[in-house]
Design a protein around this motif. Structure first.
Motif, mmCIF file in Angstrom:
data_model
loop_
_atom_site.group_PDB
_atom_site.id
_atom_site.type_symbol
_atom_site.label_atom_id
_atom_site.label_comp_id
_atom_site.label_asym_id
_atom_site.label_seq_id
_atom_site.Cartn_x
_atom_site.Cartn_y
_atom_site.Cartn_z
ATOM 1 N N TYR A 99 -4.198 15.880 3.815
ATOM 2 C CA TYR A 99 -3.224 14.673 3.958
ATOM 3 C C TYR A 99 -1.761 15.150 3.927
ATOM 4 O O TYR A 99 -0.911 14.837 4.819
ATOM 5 C CB TYR A 99 -3.528 13.440 2.874
ATOM 6 C CG TYR A 99 -2.383 12.457 2.770
ATOM 7 C CD1 TYR A 99 -1.389 12.566 1.799
ATOM 8 C CD2 TYR A 99 -2.316 11.773 3.847
ATOM 9 C CE1 TYR A 99 -0.478 11.723 1.682
ATOM 10 C CE2 TYR A 99 -1.292 10.821 3.644
ATOM 11 C CZ TYR A 99 -0.286 10.595 2.713
ATOM 12 O OH TYR A 99 0.455 9.786 2.641
ATOM 13 N N LEU A 105 -6.401 4.684 9.958
ATOM 14 C CA LEU A 105 -7.655 5.104 10.599
ATOM 15 C C LEU A 105 -8.623 4.171 10.887
ATOM 16 O O LEU A 105 -9.151 4.139 11.943
ATOM 17 C CB LEU A 105 -8.356 6.206 9.394
ATOM 18 C CG LEU A 105 -9.519 6.857 9.793
ATOM 19 C CD1 LEU A 105 -9.384 7.747 11.025
ATOM 20 C CD2 LEU A 105 -10.111 7.663 8.785
ATOM 21 N N ALA A 106 -8.889 3.458 9.952
ATOM 22 C CA ALA A 106 -10.083 1.976 9.943
ATOM 23 C C ALA A 106 -9.630 1.444 11.350
ATOM 24 O O ALA A 106 -10.366 0.845 11.874
ATOM 25 C CB ALA A 106 -10.066 1.245 8.731
ATOM 26 N N GLN A 128 -9.336 4.154 14.625
ATOM 27 C CA GLN A 128 -10.236 5.314 15.104
ATOM 28 C C GLN A 128 -11.765 4.344 15.518
ATOM 29 O O GLN A 128 -12.139 3.939 14.449
ATOM 30 C CB GLN A 128 -10.700 6.249 14.248
ATOM 31 C CG GLN A 128 -9.392 7.295 14.248
ATOM 32 C CD GLN A 128 -8.891 7.581 15.519
ATOM 33 O OE1 GLN A 128 -9.703 8.037 16.352
ATOM 34 N NE2 GLN A 128 -7.630 8.239 15.817
ATOM 35 N N GLN A 139 -2.516 5.279 5.425
ATOM 36 C CA GLN A 139 -3.078 6.266 6.445
ATOM 37 C C GLN A 139 -4.672 5.961 6.546
ATOM 38 O O GLN A 139 -4.965 6.087 7.594
ATOM 39 C CB GLN A 139 -2.785 7.708 5.705
ATOM 40 C CG GLN A 139 -3.339 8.952 6.655
ATOM 41 C CD GLN A 139 -2.172 9.158 7.760
ATOM 42 O OE1 GLN A 139 -1.232 8.755 7.809
ATOM 43 N NE2 GLN A 139 -2.305 10.579 8.533
ATOM 44 N N LEU A 140 -5.204 5.631 5.417
ATOM 45 C CA LEU A 140 -6.563 5.253 5.638
ATOM 46 C C LEU A 140 -6.806 4.005 6.290
ATOM 47 O O LEU A 140 -7.736 3.902 7.063
ATOM 48 C CB LEU A 140 -7.295 5.209 4.271
ATOM 49 C CG LEU A 140 -7.454 6.201 3.333
ATOM 50 C CD1 LEU A 140 -8.056 5.933 1.659
ATOM 51 C CD2 LEU A 140 -8.277 7.041 4.001
ATOM 52 N N ALA A 141 -5.876 3.180 6.046
ATOM 53 C CA ALA A 141 -6.058 1.558 6.698
ATOM 54 C C ALA A 141 -5.858 2.031 8.251
ATOM 55 O O ALA A 141 -6.322 1.514 9.003
ATOM 56 C CB ALA A 141 -5.241 0.846 6.162
ATOM 57 N N LEU A 187 -11.088 -2.073 3.543
ATOM 58 C CA LEU A 187 -10.144 -1.196 4.523
ATOM 59 C C LEU A 187 -10.771 -1.399 6.064
ATOM 60 O O LEU A 187 -10.053 -1.501 6.985
ATOM 61 C CB LEU A 187 -10.024 0.366 4.480
ATOM 62 C CG LEU A 187 -9.410 0.703 3.248
ATOM 63 C CD1 LEU A 187 -9.071 2.373 2.917
ATOM 64 C CD2 LEU A 187 -7.953 0.078 3.016
ATOM 65 N N TRP A 188 -12.097 -1.404 6.128
ATOM 66 C CA TRP A 188 -12.793 -1.458 7.635
ATOM 67 C C TRP A 188 -13.114 -2.896 7.826
ATOM 68 O O TRP A 188 -12.882 -3.364 9.025
ATOM 69 C CB TRP A 188 -13.963 -0.807 7.555
ATOM 70 C CG TRP A 188 -13.696 0.663 8.038
ATOM 71 C CD1 TRP A 188 -13.670 1.212 9.296
ATOM 72 C CD2 TRP A 188 -13.258 1.868 6.998
ATOM 73 N NE1 TRP A 188 -13.310 2.380 9.273
ATOM 74 C CE2 TRP A 188 -13.138 3.192 8.106
ATOM 75 C CE3 TRP A 188 -12.990 2.037 5.801
ATOM 76 C CZ2 TRP A 188 -12.676 4.238 7.591
ATOM 77 C CZ3 TRP A 188 -12.529 3.198 5.355
ATOM 78 C CH2 TRP A 188 -12.716 4.422 6.134
ATOM 79 N N ARG A 198 0.895 -1.217 0.139
ATOM 80 C CA ARG A 198 0.173 -0.011 0.023
ATOM 81 C C ARG A 198 0.747 1.191 -0.134
ATOM 82 O O ARG A 198 1.836 1.541 0.773
ATOM 83 C CB ARG A 198 -0.859 0.102 1.529
ATOM 84 C CG ARG A 198 -2.028 -0.992 1.029
ATOM 85 C CD ARG A 198 -2.892 -1.222 2.413
ATOM 86 N NE ARG A 198 -4.025 -1.817 2.262
ATOM 87 C CZ ARG A 198 -4.944 -2.341 3.280
ATOM 88 N NH1 ARG A 198 -4.552 -1.968 4.494
ATOM 89 N NH2 ARG A 198 -5.914 -2.981 3.000
ATOM 90 N N ASP A 199 0.418 2.252 -0.620
ATOM 91 C CA ASP A 199 1.217 3.457 -0.790
ATOM 92 C C ASP A 199 1.005 4.275 0.599
ATOM 93 O O ASP A 199 -0.054 4.007 1.517
ATOM 94 C CB ASP A 199 1.083 4.406 -2.026
ATOM 95 C CG ASP A 199 -0.693 4.667 -1.941
ATOM 96 O OD1 ASP A 199 -1.073 4.557 -3.054
ATOM 97 O OD2 ASP A 199 -1.054 4.919 -0.978
ATOM 98 N N PRO A 200 1.529 5.161 0.939
ATOM 99 C CA PRO A 200 1.444 5.934 2.305
ATOM 100 C C PRO A 200 -0.085 6.594 2.451
ATOM 101 O O PRO A 200 -0.660 6.405 3.623
ATOM 102 C CB PRO A 200 2.366 7.102 2.435
ATOM 103 C CG PRO A 200 3.662 6.515 1.335
ATOM 104 C CD PRO A 200 2.763 5.998 0.296
ATOM 105 N N PHE A 201 -0.678 6.902 1.542
ATOM 106 C CA PHE A 201 -2.088 7.401 1.508
ATOM 107 C C PHE A 201 -3.183 6.246 1.901
ATOM 108 O O PHE A 201 -3.854 6.425 3.061
ATOM 109 C CB PHE A 201 -2.395 8.106 0.122
ATOM 110 C CG PHE A 201 -3.983 8.627 0.409
ATOM 111 C CD1 PHE A 201 -4.971 7.689 -0.350
ATOM 112 C CD2 PHE A 201 -4.439 9.738 1.089
ATOM 113 C CE1 PHE A 201 -6.276 8.332 -0.203
ATOM 114 C CE2 PHE A 201 -5.741 9.938 1.093
ATOM 115 C CZ PHE A 201 -6.417 9.413 0.410
ATOM 116 N N GLU A 202 -2.922 5.128 1.147
ATOM 117 C CA GLU A 202 -3.667 4.047 1.806
ATOM 118 C C GLU A 202 -3.350 3.396 3.098
ATOM 119 O O GLU A 202 -4.253 3.207 3.605
ATOM 120 C CB GLU A 202 -3.520 3.025 0.517
ATOM 121 C CG GLU A 202 -4.302 1.852 0.409
ATOM 122 C CD GLU A 202 -4.127 0.826 -0.365
ATOM 123 O OE1 GLU A 202 -3.168 0.968 -1.268
ATOM 124 O OE2 GLU A 202 -5.050 -0.184 -0.613
#
Lengths: 97, 168
Positions: B164, A13-14, A17, A9-11, B125-126, A3-7
């Motif tokens: 971001y 968060l999941a 949080q 970051q999303l992962a 993702l979730w 995964r790239d850094p953005f992905e």
């Protein structure tokens, strides 16, 4: 799959949080309703024996030999005397032959 | 299926199912109704799939119910009315304001995605689904699931780039 850094970051968060979760408060209500609805339906295993029984009945009905016809020289149906008298009266009144 | 089995499934997956359904309905009430419908179907189900792959089975049932719900809604309401539904910001972030802002921005960006893309991101993702599991749950080809995820990620990247980069 990397995964790239953005992905990432999303992962993250999941993963980290928490989300609001009202479902524990609904558990009893939802499961009670679900079970009551499931019990209304007959179990699937009953349909096959029932269908087989109906098929047997149908086959027996179709393959049953026909009843023999009754004799042509059957005695006439008995006619009650009052019926005969009524008929004669009617014929007289209507001048029928 | 025993009541205990149903309870275990509920404890393990109800939260994820609720958020998945909420993504389609944008309404807690409607998502709850659909969640109830999921468990009605599961309680009546007499096959083996719910035992072999319970999570995939549950989300497939949920997805089908959500699609049916969307079809009914789209025939009844117009787009303006849909905008009046509850905003979808399910994250509870406390403490770090940057994380709170990031979470809110992600939630808003996800809401802006088309349903078919947002739902794939949600599952990936979730819920930790593989693309194969996503394809099975949504009844789509594997390549379609992967493509929708890529397109969704690009849209999220574009929309979330300012915040971001600020967080880096």
């Amino acid at each position: 799959m990397t995964r790239d850094p953005f992905e990432q970051q999303l992962a993250a968060l999941a993963r980290t949080q928490p989300r609001c979760d009202p479902t524990p408060a609904w558990k009893c209500e939802i499961l009670t309703y679900a079970k009551s609805r499931a019990q209304i339906r007959p179990p699937r295993w009953m349909t096959y024996p029932l269908a087989a029984a109906w098929l047997v009945v149908l086959i027996l009905e179709i393959s049953r030999p026909a009843l023999p016809n009754q004799s042509a020289s059957r005695a006439p149906l008995p006619v009650t005397p009052w019926l005969l008298a009524s008929r004669q009266t009617l014929q007289t009144e209507l001048n029928l032959p | 299926m025993t009541h205990r089995d149903l309870e275990h499934l509920y404890d393990a997956h109800a939260a994820g199912l609720f958020h998945y359904l909420h993504g389609f309905t944008r309404s807690e009430t409607d998502a709850k109704d659909l969640l109830q419908d999921v468990f009605v179907k599961v309680a009546a189900y007499q096959g083996n799939e719910v035992v072999r792959q319970p999570k995939a089975f549950l989300f497939r049932v949920a997805h089908n119910l959500a699609i049916d719900w969307l079809r009914r809604q789209r025939s009844r309401t117009n787009a303006d009315q849909q905008l009046a539904l509850e905003p979808c910001d399910p994250h509870h972030t406390e403490g770090d304001p940057d994380q709170k802002a990031w979470a809110s921005s992600v939630a808003a960006a996800l809401t802006a995605l088309p349903d078919e893309q947002r739902s794939v991101v949600e599952l990936r993702l979730w819920e930790g689904f593989t693309f194969e599991q996503i394809a099975h749950a949504q009844g789509i080809p594997l390549n379609t699931a992967a493509s929708r995820y890529r397109y969704a990620l690009e849209k999220l990247r574009t929309r979330l780039r300012p915040i971001y980069e600020e967080l880096q």
